[in-house]
Write an enzyme that holds these catalytic residues in place. Sequence first.
Site, PDB file in Angstrom:
ATOM      1  N   HIS A  73       0.755  -1.200   0.027  1.00  0.00           N
ATOM      2  CA  HIS A  73      -0.020  -0.119  -0.021  1.00  0.00           C
ATOM      3  C   HIS A  73       0.914   1.359   0.008  1.00  0.00           C
ATOM      4  CE1 HIS A  73      -3.290  -2.651   0.815  1.00  0.00           C
ATOM      5  NE2 HIS A  73      -2.844  -3.073   2.087  1.00  0.00           N
ATOM      6  N   ASN A  76      15.961   8.630  11.754  1.00  0.00           N
ATOM      7  CA  ASN A  76      17.155   8.857  12.836  1.00  0.00           C
ATOM      8  C   ASN A  76      16.598   9.997  13.691  1.00  0.00           C
ATOM      9  OD1 ASN A  76      17.526  11.127  11.406  1.00  0.00           O
ATOM     10  ND2 ASN A  76      19.573  10.625  10.581  1.00  0.00           N
ATOM     11  N   SER A  81       1.364  -1.572   9.506  1.00  0.00           N
ATOM     12  CA  SER A  81       1.234  -0.172   9.051  1.00  0.00           C
ATOM     13  C   SER A  81       1.387   0.594  10.150  1.00  0.00           C
ATOM     14  CB  SER A  81      -0.030   0.009   8.378  1.00  0.00           C
ATOM     15  OG  SER A  81      -1.272  -0.208   9.494  1.00  0.00           O
ATOM     16  N   ALA A 110       1.108  -3.528  13.694  1.00  0.00           N
ATOM     17  CA  ALA A 110       0.799  -2.070  13.528  1.00  0.00           C
ATOM     18  C   ALA A 110       0.938  -1.059  14.658  1.00  0.00           C
ATOM     19  CB  ALA A 110      -0.585  -2.302  12.865  1.00  0.00           C
TER      20      ALA A 110
END
Length: 186
Positions: free
Chosen positions: A74, A100, A122, A140
């Site tokens: 996606h 970072n 996700s 997720a």
Amino acid sequence: MFSYIFQDWEANKGNLKGRIVMVLFRLARPASLNRFFYILYLPYLAFYKLLVEWFMCIELPHWTTVGKGFYIGHGQALVINGCSIIGKNCYVRHSTTLGNIRYADGSYSDSPILGDNVELGSNVCIIGGVRIGNNVKIGAGSVVVKDIPDNCVAVGNPARVIKYLDVKEGINKPVTTETEAFAPTI
């Protein structure tokens, strides 16, 4: 050369956007090898940045080290720091960040390193010089700020190991104690 450019093609089967992004990325990658290629590739790099970053909303700098079989699920709102290192056969879903840390003095931390066969859900955020082991699944919405060992599942904010994967037998072993949840890092 042909096999290099299309090394992610099979991993992104049925995912046209992922295939396009990875072919464009692999074509842009030689520009990071030396100054001559960089100068030669300037027009293509401008095209790559415009199409992939601005229109497709995927920040994947051409100098990022990415192993074979990288899958973009996606591909939307994906941000990968150019100094990150991604192993082979990794699966990254939308709204994921590998970044970072900028310190108060203006310096930056190291970037994340992902092992082979890592799957990110996700909205996963991996920040700093974090090392993710091989065969790891991160759920997720997890925020990873510490190393994750090989063969496990991690979830939460901050992410913690909830299950170890017995790769030899294919059995999932749940974490049973608080001590096991914070197992030694890689």
